[in-house]
Scaffold this active site. Structure first.
Site, PDB file in Angstrom:
ATOM      1  N   SER A 271       0.827  -1.220   0.000  1.00  0.00           N
ATOM      2  CA  SER A 271       0.000   0.000   0.000  1.00  0.00           C
ATOM      3  C   SER A 271       0.857   1.264   0.000  1.00  0.00           C
ATOM      4  CB  SER A 271      -0.963   0.012   1.189  1.00  0.00           C
ATOM      5  OG  SER A 271      -0.274  -0.194   2.401  1.00  0.00           O
ATOM      6  N   HIS A 301      -1.822  -8.876   2.159  1.00  0.00           N
ATOM      7  CA  HIS A 301      -1.511  -7.590   2.807  1.00  0.00           C
ATOM      8  C   HIS A 301      -2.668  -7.256   3.766  1.00  0.00           C
ATOM      9  CE1 HIS A 301       0.247  -3.756   3.486  1.00  0.00           C
ATOM     10  NE2 HIS A 301      -0.130  -3.102   2.407  1.00  0.00           N
ATOM     11  N   HIS A 347       5.942 -12.579   7.738  1.00  0.00           N
ATOM     12  CA  HIS A 347       6.154 -11.208   7.278  1.00  0.00           C
ATOM     13  C   HIS A 347       7.356 -11.174   6.326  1.00  0.00           C
ATOM     14  CE1 HIS A 347       6.585  -6.840   7.310  1.00  0.00           C
ATOM     15  NE2 HIS A 347       5.317  -6.849   7.650  1.00  0.00           N
ATOM     16  N   ARG A 356       3.200  -4.480  16.839  1.00  0.00           N
ATOM     17  CA  ARG A 356       1.804  -4.059  16.679  1.00  0.00           C
ATOM     18  C   ARG A 356       0.866  -5.162  17.188  1.00  0.00           C
ATOM     19  NH1 ARG A 356       1.804  -2.850  10.381  1.00  0.00           N
ATOM     20  NH2 ARG A 356       2.675  -4.955  10.517  1.00  0.00           N
ATOM     21  N   ASP A 402      -2.099  -8.267  11.845  1.00  0.00           N
ATOM     22  CA  ASP A 402      -3.453  -8.713  11.491  1.00  0.00           C
ATOM     23  C   ASP A 402      -3.951  -9.869  12.350  1.00  0.00           C
ATOM     24  OD1 ASP A 402      -3.718  -6.891   9.268  1.00  0.00           O
ATOM     25  OD2 ASP A 402      -2.202  -8.103   8.285  1.00  0.00           O
TER      26      ASP A 402
HETATM   27  N1  CMX Z   1       1.320 -19.571   6.248  1.00  0.00           N
HETATM   28  C1  CMX Z   1       1.730 -20.496   5.351  1.00  0.00           C
HETATM   29  N2  CMX Z   1       2.796 -20.330   4.555  1.00  0.00           N
HETATM   30  C2  CMX Z   1       3.494 -19.193   4.698  1.00  0.00           C
HETATM   31  C3  CMX Z   1       3.157 -18.208   5.646  1.00  0.00           C
HETATM   32  C4  CMX Z   1       2.009 -18.429   6.427  1.00  0.00           C
HETATM   33  N3  CMX Z   1       1.566 -17.538   7.313  1.00  0.00           N
HETATM   34  N4  CMX Z   1       4.041 -17.191   5.557  1.00  0.00           N
HETATM   35  C5  CMX Z   1       4.911 -17.529   4.579  1.00  0.00           C
HETATM   36  N5  CMX Z   1       4.569 -18.738   4.070  1.00  0.00           N
HETATM   37  C6  CMX Z   1       5.199 -19.444   2.955  1.00  0.00           C
HETATM   38  C7  CMX Z   1       5.125 -18.581   1.697  1.00  0.00           C
HETATM   39  O1  CMX Z   1       3.832 -18.699   1.090  1.00  0.00           O
HETATM   40  C8  CMX Z   1       6.246 -19.158   0.883  1.00  0.00           C
HETATM   41  O2  CMX Z   1       5.810 -20.385   0.347  1.00  0.00           O
HETATM   42  P1  CMX Z   1       6.266 -20.872  -1.126  1.00  0.00           P
HETATM   43  O3  CMX Z   1       7.761 -20.903  -1.084  1.00  0.00           O
HETATM   44  O4  CMX Z   1       5.610 -22.186  -1.273  1.00  0.00           O
HETATM   45  O5  CMX Z   1       5.759 -19.824  -2.059  1.00  0.00           O
HETATM   46  C9  CMX Z   1       7.303 -19.461   1.954  1.00  0.00           C
HETATM   47  O6  CMX Z   1       6.581 -19.590   3.196  1.00  0.00           O
HETATM   48  C10 CMX Z   1       8.342 -18.397   2.106  1.00  0.00           C
HETATM   49  O7  CMX Z   1       7.700 -17.151   2.338  1.00  0.00           O
HETATM   50  P2  CMX Z   1       8.391 -16.032   3.238  1.00  0.00           P
HETATM   51  O8  CMX Z   1       9.641 -15.614   2.550  1.00  0.00           O
HETATM   52  O9  CMX Z   1       8.477 -16.475   4.646  1.00  0.00           O
HETATM   53  O10 CMX Z   1       7.287 -14.880   3.211  1.00  0.00           O
HETATM   54  P3  CMX Z   1       7.044 -13.783   2.078  1.00  0.00           P
HETATM   55  O11 CMX Z   1       7.946 -12.631   2.345  1.00  0.00           O
HETATM   56  O12 CMX Z   1       7.077 -14.363   0.717  1.00  0.00           O
HETATM   57  O13 CMX Z   1       5.531 -13.376   2.361  1.00  0.00           O
HETATM   58  C11 CMX Z   1       3.691 -12.801   3.706  1.00  0.00           C
HETATM   59  C12 CMX Z   1       5.174 -12.589   3.474  1.00  0.00           C
HETATM   60  C13 CMX Z   1       3.200 -11.836   4.788  1.00  0.00           C
HETATM   61  C14 CMX Z   1       2.920 -12.473   2.411  1.00  0.00           C
HETATM   62  C15 CMX Z   1       3.440 -14.258   4.150  1.00  0.00           C
HETATM   63  O14 CMX Z   1       4.086 -14.496   5.377  1.00  0.00           O
HETATM   64  C16 CMX Z   1       1.973 -14.607   4.252  1.00  0.00           C
HETATM   65  O15 CMX Z   1       1.361 -14.974   3.230  1.00  0.00           O
HETATM   66  N6  CMX Z   1       1.363 -14.508   5.484  1.00  0.00           N
HETATM   67  C17 CMX Z   1      -0.037 -14.737   5.660  1.00  0.00           C
HETATM   68  C18 CMX Z   1      -0.850 -13.551   5.167  1.00  0.00           C
HETATM   69  C19 CMX Z   1      -0.682 -12.360   6.091  1.00  0.00           C
HETATM   70  O16 CMX Z   1      -0.786 -12.470   7.303  1.00  0.00           O
HETATM   71  N7  CMX Z   1      -0.454 -11.174   5.510  1.00  0.00           N
HETATM   72  C20 CMX Z   1      -0.378  -9.917   6.269  1.00  0.00           C
HETATM   73  C21 CMX Z   1       1.021  -9.340   6.381  1.00  0.00           C
HETATM   74  C22 CMX Z   1       1.025  -8.038   7.126  1.00  0.00           C
HETATM   75  C23 CMX Z   1       0.316  -6.968   6.341  1.00  0.00           C
HETATM   76  O17 CMX Z   1       0.782  -6.607   5.234  1.00  0.00           O
HETATM   77  O18 CMX Z   1      -0.739  -6.483   6.771  1.00  0.00           O
END
Ligand code: CMX
Length: 463
Positions: A271, A301, A347, A356, A402
């Protein structure tokens, strides 16, 4: 070209030192924010000019092929003034942690949580404001809060099944009919003055967001009536709660905390970066922020605010209240095995529990320690991280912001989880618009990084 590298730690140290030295509080403690900025802008322009002159060709990082395919993680490619995110420690707003902000920022009479107005002052000026300065912002936002009739009419005409974030983004886009920047640009204003109308638009937009958000809430979930009028003697969150139809003082305190902590998370998140990128084309603040909100509406996000509650409800339906850790583990593994993420965990930058999350947990421990959903959230906090670690791929197994916000809103009766990301959006305006004002004040150009095709990248690497 100088080739020494600067570590993130060093960048943070330099940022801390320079903001302490150069963004000093004004001696006259003016309550006129624009006047304060008028004095700061030339100082900051000089500081950046001098820094670029002496270090313009200093290298601050390398880019690898993995970074290019991996969502640009770790690439230092943006300047963002209001906040910096440390992977271990979490967010600092102009060098101040969340507990420091809770302590230092002005509060409502009898309240314990910081007023978001004060955080905005801190984000945009670098100074901790006085009570009088915060009061002046509350009054100014109240005075700027009225909505143009075409925005209200459009919102009222939208079908109730349109997602609240879609309504929010549409209304913000339509508000650009009011843009002072568009008028100033059209009249040929000199680019050194762009920041002034961007400031006006930003203040107007922030002031109008609670009315927009409350109209969406009442149209979608209530009878569409009953929007209270804005009281200039009250703060921004009080007025927002009132327009939403909530008068519980504890809920209003929660809203103050919520709107403070969701405001900014440095510049690289979707964002923030989107608002900054679209603004760099000199799209006005309304169009820029609406674009950022479309990014916030993604489930990875800001929509995670909603997704956590949806997931918790599924969990509850499956395992009931007071489940054993074993039952919880089975549910979490079934989420992962079906190829879904556990929302609210993980994250891209953080590597510890999000502060937070922690401050919302503290709020819950203080106000709703016996709530069954809070107890479930606490149990999930214990059970999820080891499982995510066990997958061997998740870089951060800890909860983010979140994971905790929904349970608090549920407790005070705001049950409509599809709405939660709108609250996130109202708060996010504070950080990204403070930054947008500085983008124009510092004369940052249109953003245009270089992309390569895979063929060209292979060639470049071989060469
Ligand atoms: N549950 C399951 N798998 C997860 C995970 C979770 N909470 N967090 C990361 N992973 C997975 C990723 O999908 C990725 O899988 P693949 O290699 O199969 O694609 C792997 O772990 C590595 O990811 P990462 O490097 O740890 O995390 P990223 O930087 O790629 O992504 C984020 C970060 C937040 C998108 C991810 O942790 C996620 O999807 N979390 C759940 C959604 C969420 O809570 N989002 C809110 C974030 C805060 C915000 O912006 O408001």
């Amino acid at each position: 070209m100088a080739l020494f590298r600067i570590s993130t730690k060093r960048v943070l140290e330099v940022q801390k030192i320079s903001s302490t030295n150069l963004l000093r509080p004004l001696s006259d403690a003016s309550t006129d924010l624009k006047k304060v900025l008028n004095e700061k802008v030339p100082q900051e322009q000089e500081r950046v000019k001098a820094f670029r002159k002496s270090h313009g060709s200093t290298k601050v990082g390398d880019v690898t092929v993995d970074m290019m395919y991996g969502g640009m993680r770790g690439i230092k490619g943006l300047v963002w003034e209001p906040s910096v995110l440390d992977p271990e420690e979490g967010i600092r707003f102009r060098g101040k942690s969340i507990p420091e902000c809770q302590k230092l920022l002005p509060k409502a009479p009898g309240g314990a949580e910081p007023l978001p107005e004060g955080l905005f002052w801190l984000l945009i000026t670098g100074d901790v404001p006085t009570d009088a300065q915060v009061k002046a912002i509350s009054q100014e936002w109240a005075a700027r809060s009225s909505l143009p009739s075409h925005v209200v009419k459009t919102l009222n005409d939208l079908p109730k099944n349109i997602h609240p974030m879609t309504q929010f983004s549409a209304a913000i886009t339509l508000l650009n009919s009011e843009s002072e920047f568009v008028k100033a640009y059209g009249s040929g204003v000199h680019k050194s003055k762009y920041w002034e109308s961007v400031y006006e638009d930003s203040m107007n937009l922030i002031a109008k967001l609670p009315g927009v958000a409350a109209t969406i809430y009442r149209n979608t979930y209530k009878d569409g009536k009953g929007l209270g009028s804005v009281d200039s003697g009250k703060d921004w969150s009080w007025n927002f709660a009132n327009m939403l139809g909530y008068d519980n003082p504890q809920f209003i305190e929660l809203l103050r905390l919520y709107l403070t902590i969701h405001s900014d998370h440095e510049g690289g998140n979707v964002s923030a970066h989107t608002t900054h990128l679209v603004g760099s084309a000199l799209s006005d603040p309304y169009l820029s922020f609406a674009a950022g909100m479309n990014g916030l509406a993604g489930p990875l996000h800001g929509l995670a605010n909603q997704e956590v509650l949806v997931w918790l409800q599924k969990l509850r339906a499956k395992v009931g209240d007071n489940p054993s850790d074993e039952k919880l583990k089975d549910f979490i593994w079934s989420t992962l095995k079906s190829g879904q993420v556990v929302p609210g965990y993980g994250h891209a930058v953080l590597r510890k529990t999000d502060p937070r999350y922690t401050c919302q947990r503290e709020f819950a421990l203080k106000h709703l320690p016996e709530d069954s959903l809070f107890k479930l959230v606490s149990q999930v906090y214990k059970v999820v991280p080891p499982i995510l670690l066990e997958t061997g791929k998740v870089k951060n197994p800890w909860p983010n912001v979140d994971a905790h916000s929904g349970v608090l809103l549920q407790y005070y009766g705001m049950k409509e989880m599809n709405y939660y990301t709108v609250l996130f959006g109202v708060s996010r305006a504070l950080g990204v618009l403070a930054s947008l004002v500085w983008d124009r004040a510092l004369g940052l150009p249109i953003e245009r990084p270089k992309s390569l095709s895979t063929d060209l990248l292979i060639k470049a690497v071989k060469a």
